[in-house]
Design a protein around this motif. Structure first.
Motif, PDB file in Angstrom:
ATOM      1  N   UNK A 121       7.344  -1.584   6.555  1.00  8.44           N
ATOM      2  CA  UNK A 121       7.180  -0.362   5.761  1.00  8.44           C
ATOM      3  C   UNK A 121       8.527  -0.059   5.114  1.00  8.44           C
ATOM      4  N   UNK A 122       8.513   0.066   3.794  1.00  8.22           N
ATOM      5  CA  UNK A 122       9.739   0.197   3.022  1.00  8.22           C
ATOM      6  C   UNK A 122       9.782   1.528   2.279  1.00  8.22           C
ATOM      7  N   UNK A 123      10.950   2.128   2.225  1.00  6.77           N
ATOM      8  CA  UNK A 123      11.139   3.313   1.387  1.00  6.77           C
ATOM      9  C   UNK A 123      11.129   2.873  -0.069  1.00  6.77           C
ATOM     10  N   UNK A 124      10.556   3.700  -0.929  1.00  7.52           N
ATOM     11  CA  UNK A 124      10.459   3.352  -2.344  1.00  7.52           C
ATOM     12  C   UNK A 124      11.014   4.483  -3.184  1.00  7.52           C
ATOM     13  N   UNK A 125      11.133   4.217  -4.468  1.00  8.89           N
ATOM     14  CA  UNK A 125      11.628   5.230  -5.408  1.00  8.89           C
ATOM     15  C   UNK A 125      10.750   5.178  -6.656  1.00  8.89           C
TER      16      UNK A 125
ATOM     17  N   UNK B  87       0.842  -1.192   0.000  1.00 13.88           N
ATOM     18  CA  UNK B  87       0.000   0.000   0.000  1.00 13.88           C
ATOM     19  C   UNK B  87       0.879   1.245   0.000  1.00 13.88           C
ATOM     20  N   UNK B  88       0.524   2.191  -0.850  1.00 14.11           N
ATOM     21  CA  UNK B  88       1.219   3.474  -0.871  1.00 14.11           C
ATOM     22  C   UNK B  88       0.726   4.298   0.312  1.00 14.11           C
TER      23      UNK B  88
ATOM     24  N   UNK C 247       6.879   8.542  -0.124  1.00 20.24           N
ATOM     25  CA  UNK C 247       7.693   7.550  -0.829  1.00 20.24           C
ATOM     26  C   UNK C 247       7.890   6.291  -0.004  1.00 20.24           C
ATOM     27  N   UNK C 248       6.781   5.814   0.590  1.00 15.11           N
ATOM     28  CA  UNK C 248       6.839   4.598   1.399  1.00 15.11           C
ATOM     29  C   UNK C 248       5.743   3.633   0.991  1.00 15.11           C
ATOM     30  N   UNK C 249       6.056   2.349   1.083  1.00 11.17           N
ATOM     31  CA  UNK C 249       5.086   1.293   0.825  1.00 11.17           C
ATOM     32  C   UNK C 249       4.940   0.438   2.073  1.00 11.17           C
TER      33      UNK C 249
END
Length: 334
Positions: free
Chosen positions: A152-156, A88-89, A93-95
């Motif tokens: 919860x992961x940082x995304x790009x 989930x967004x 910038x995190x999922x």
């Protein structure tokens, strides 16, 4: 349902249960929307005004039902569906990664452990090659009592997996384009292996590229394990091994994974070379085909086990084939 009846129901409802019922709420929602939709209303201005107000109320309440609050995060609809979890967004910038089954909590814990370990022990220069874990916590469902681990992961932005790349190039990718993907994937593996972690599922869906800047991120560390232990599971849909397939070139996993033998850096190196061969298809130059085959020996002990050294050897092969490295623009719209 007639428009007048729908207006009366919305007007009288005090709770979501009154409005949507408890048996088939989605069906009730569709019935209400169909009866109240502005495109289907009678010409009477009074009825249209009441129905429009009721329509807005129904759609607003339904959207609110679709938002779940987990910890400090508000979830709408999933942005992506992974092998065992929905993502989930959650902004910034995190999922947020939510496993679909509580039975997979151990795999979520493996991902958190792997990313923590790599962040603590890995060379900071190469950390962008793996996701950054920004939060982890358990969540207990109030209705069922089931507890699920959440990462919860940082995304790009602008990332695409290798499945997308191969769909764009169904006849195979030019080896000069595969070269930078291969090199950067070996950097990601060298980073992890230096921290004592084996990814365990180096598959096309887990290798993300950024085409313009030639970036690579290796994702989904749920199947990871410390070197010298066993990989916990195989990814559904990719659970075939070379030693079970004629020619050893159609499966995705080396034999130590399904046979529950100890894994090592050579496990990841074999799977990475399988991905690269798959990307090139019949367009692979003889030298690169032989290089990839050497990475996929049946025995773990016979395979390369040092990703950094292998990167240097790959560079030597590429230099003999194409000369000094130059930047080659890449696009997913060939």
């Amino acid at each position: 349902m007639r428009t007048a009846a729908a207006i009366d129901l919305v007007t009288a409802a005090r709770t979501d249960a009154d409005l949507f019922g408890t048996d088939q709420p989605a069906r009730r929602y569709r019935e209400l929307v169909a009866a109240l939709h502005p495109d289907r209303l009678p010409a009477d201005p009074g009825v249209r005004a009441e129905a429009t107000e009721a329509f807005i109320h129904v759609t607003t309440r339904w959207r609110a039902r679709q938002v779940t609050v987990l910890g400090d995060y508000r979830l709408g609809q999933p942005a992506h569906s992974g092998d065992l979890a929905d993502l989930y967004d959650v902004g910034a910038d995190r999922l947020l990664k939510l496993p679909r089954q509580p039975a997979d909590n151990d795999l979520m814990a493996r991902e958190a452990h792997a990313l923590h370990t790599i962040a603590e022990r890995g060379d900071p220069r190469y950390l962008p090659y793996v996701p950054r874990l920004v939060d982890e916590f358990p969540h207990r469902d109030a209705a069922t009592g089931a507890e699920r681990r959440i990462n919860v992961l940082a995304t790009a932005p602008g990332l695409h997996d290798l499945d997308e790349v191969r769909r764009a190039y169904p006849d195979g990718l030019d080896a000069r384009d595969v070269a930078w993907m291969w090199r950067r994937l070996l950097v990601a593996l060298g980073l992890a292996h230096s921290a004592g972690i084996v990814h365990g599922a180096v598959l096309p869906r887990h290798v993300l590229i950024e085409p313009d800047a030639h970036g690579v991120v290796l994702v989904d560390w749920c199947f990871s394990a410390p070197a010298g232990t066993t990989i916990p599971a195989m990814v559904p849909g990719h659970d075939s091994a070379w030693y079970l397939v004629p020619g050893h070139d159609s499966g995705w996993y080396p034999e130590e994974v399904p046979r529950k033998r100890q894994c090592g850096p050579g496990t990841d190196i074999a799977m990475a070379s399988r991905c690269m061969s798959w990307l090139m298809g019949s367009r692979a130059p003889r030298e690169l085909h032989a290089f990839a085959q050497g990475c996929r020996q049946r025995s773990l002990d016979a395979r390369p086990h040092d990703a950094w050294r292998l990167l240097r050897e790959l560079d030597q092969v590429l230099d003999r084939l194409y000369g000094p490295r130059t930047f080659r623009p890449f696009t997913l719209t060939p």
